[in-house]
Design an enzyme around this catalytic site. Structure first.
Site, PDB file in Angstrom:
ATOM      1  N   HIS A 153       0.923  -1.299  -0.038  1.00 13.34           N
ATOM      2  CA  HIS A 153       0.107   0.150  -0.161  1.00 13.34           C
ATOM      3  C   HIS A 153       0.946   1.348  -0.074  1.00 13.34           C
ATOM      4  O   HIS A 153       0.315   2.401   0.464  1.00 13.34           O
ATOM      5  CB  HIS A 153      -1.066  -0.049   1.196  1.00 13.34           C
ATOM      6  N   SER A 274      15.575  21.530 -15.582  1.00 17.80           N
ATOM      7  CA  SER A 274      14.280  22.461 -15.979  1.00 17.80           C
ATOM      8  C   SER A 274      14.889  23.933 -16.450  1.00 17.80           C
ATOM      9  O   SER A 274      15.989  24.353 -16.089  1.00 17.80           O
ATOM     10  CB  SER A 274      13.770  22.744 -14.734  1.00 17.80           C
ATOM     11  N   LYS A 280      16.632  21.595 -10.493  1.00 13.37           N
ATOM     12  CA  LYS A 280      16.046  20.515 -10.828  1.00 13.37           C
ATOM     13  C   LYS A 280      16.809  19.172 -11.405  1.00 13.37           C
ATOM     14  O   LYS A 280      17.797  19.882 -12.349  1.00 13.37           O
ATOM     15  CB  LYS A 280      14.573  20.742 -11.983  1.00 13.37           C
ATOM     16  N   GLU A 287       9.796   8.875 -16.607  1.00 15.60           N
ATOM     17  CA  GLU A 287       8.370   9.023 -16.984  1.00 15.60           C
ATOM     18  C   GLU A 287       7.877   8.938 -18.316  1.00 15.60           C
ATOM     19  O   GLU A 287       6.885   8.255 -18.470  1.00 15.60           O
ATOM     20  CB  GLU A 287       8.255  10.605 -16.531  1.00 15.60           C
TER      21      GLU A 287
END
Ligand code: ARG
Length: 458
Positions: A153, A274, A280, A287
């Site tokens: 979970h 970024s 970043k 992704e």
């Protein structure tokens, strides 16, 4: 090529909707290979003269050289790769070119070309999955003892070893390899010579062309040969499930690379910055692997829906089989390469993982098991007592291992000092030596077994 029966030519719309050359030019190598096998068979069977066969073979070789050097020209009026090659052959060798299409149709031709293409894509997938497994096994070797929290979970459950976690993906990928291998076995039959749908009256030798193209046998039924796209769907199904596994692995990396986790530093080569936030370091590759899974599943869905409801034999709808399989294969190849690079190039932060494993009372199960083993409690009662001890530790803001003995004994007098031996995360993983369990010693055994198995299956 088929104009004899028509008084007028196709409209611009007809030409555009009909043209598959923009995408099926990707089949050019396989188209020429299949034509070479076909003309050799026509010659051997005495259907085409040795001179014409030689001219055709030579012309096809020149076309291959041209396409290799300059790409395939895209003329919509020639519809597809088959007519494009044949048209060029006629330009190069004249009338003899017209004999190449004896005893075949574009229907068996395209089915053959695509089978050859999908076979190559399957081999690439098999190699790509294997390379990713090797990368996972190498990291498993490095991290057989590295402790991390295991989740259910997405809540901390029990301590794990990182090697054990990575081996789970080796298993998923092994099933993928078996699905791809299975798809390849089923696709190992040659449609060439089925002609339009009914076979041909020419004395062809389908066993010879099948063998020349590396298939085990010709397809048994000419109707099935031209109308079947199961081999594409088998590949896409294997690809979709593999992509699903890659997506889950990618998601782990996205999570692990985020600052609150901080479990992993992704390789520079597979991260991006970024344009506005200088600090970043984004896991874009992971992704995109996660995103590509959706597209690959979409490709599978697309072809399944294309095929449903098609009567035998060939219908032009089937021309739409190619964009989804080309797209899916391109995405899968990239995803496999990205994940192999990510697994191989990531540095795992053992300190952060261990610290996380200390949180969340991950050794509570060990405590309950100890109460069963050492204090003779039934497991249910042990579970209850442990729950009370967890609450006590949580209220005090300390770990289970930091609870004073008197406070534990106030909860249950059967507890003695020996309990502290099972409360460390190291002790927890070391004890889990059951077959397939997370103990470092068992992980090393699984690693050796996996390597032996992979070496055996190639
Ligand atoms: N471009 C076609 C395809 O990809 C080739 C087969 C055409 N056959 C036909 N009967 N028009 O499916």
């Amino acid at each position: 090529m088929w104009g004899g029966r028509f008084a007028g030519g196709p409209s611009a719309v007809m030409r555009e909707i009909n043209a598959s050359i923009p995408f099926d030019k990707a089949l050019w190598r396989h188209d020429i290979t299949a034509s070479q096998a076909h003309v050799a068979m026509l010659e051997a069977q005495g259907i085409v003269s040795a001179d014409d066969a030689a001219a055709i073979r030579d012309g096809l070789r020149r076309i291959a050289d041209e396409y290799e050097a300059n790409g395939v020209p895209e003329d919509w009026s020639l519809e597809d790769i088959h007519m494009t090659v044949e048209h060029r052959l006629a330009e190069l060798i004249g009338l003899a070119a017209g004999r190449l299409h004896t005893a075949r149709s574009r229907n068996d031709q395209v089915a053959t070309d695509l089978r050859l293409w999908v076979r190559d894509a399957t081999d690439r997938a098999l190699a790509g999955v294997r390379a990713l497994q090797d990368a996972l096994l190498d990291q498993t070797e490095r991290h057989a003892d590295t402790i991390m929290p295991g989740f259910t979970h997405l809540q901390i459950a029990q301590p794990l070893t990182l090697g054990h976690h990575l081996l789970a993906y080796v298993e998923m990928l092994e099933r993928d390899r078996s699905r791809f291998a299975d798809a390849r076995t089923r696709a190992d039959e040659c449609p060439l010579g089925a002609a339009a749908l009914a076979g041909t009256g020419f004395p062809i030798d389908r066993h010879a062309t099948a063998q020349a193209l590396g298939f085990s046998r010709p397809m048994r039924n000419s109707m099935d040969a031209v109308s079947d796209r199961d081999f594409v769907l088998d590949y896409l199904q294997a690809a979709a499930q593999c992509a699903l596994h890659l997506s889950r692995l990618a998601e782990e990396f996205v999570l692990w690379a985020s600052q609150p986790f901080g479990f992993v530093t992704l390789p520079d080569a597979l991260s991006t910055g970024s344009s506005i936030m200088p600090q970043k370091r984004n896991p874009d590759a992971a992704e995109l692997v996660r995103g590509h899974c959706g597209r690959i599943v979409g490709c599978l869905t697309s072809l399944m829906v294309t095929m449903k409801g098609l009567p035998l034999a060939y219908s032009k709808d089937m021309q739409d089989d190619k964009p989804p399989v080309f797209e899916a294969a391109g995405l899968l190849d990239l995803s496999l390469a990205a994940m192999a690079g990510m697994v191989a190039g990531s540095s795992f932060r053992a300190d952060r993982m261990r610290a996380a494993a200390e949180q969340g009372f991950a050794t509570a199960t060990d405590l309950a098991d100890w109460l069963v083993r050492e204090a003779g409690l039934p497991f249910r009662e042990a579970h209850h007592v442990t729950g009370a001890l967890v609450r006590m530790a949580e209220d005090a803001g300390i770990a289970l291992a930091d609870l004073p003995l008197e406070r534990m004994q106030a909860c249950d007098p059967r507890i003695h000092a020996g309990v502290y031996a099972v409360l460390s995360v190291e002790a927890s993983v070391a004890r889990r030596t059951s077959y397939g369990g997370t103990a470092p010693e068992e992980v090393r055994r699984q690693l050796a077994a996996a390597r032996a198995r992979l070496d055996e299956t190639g």
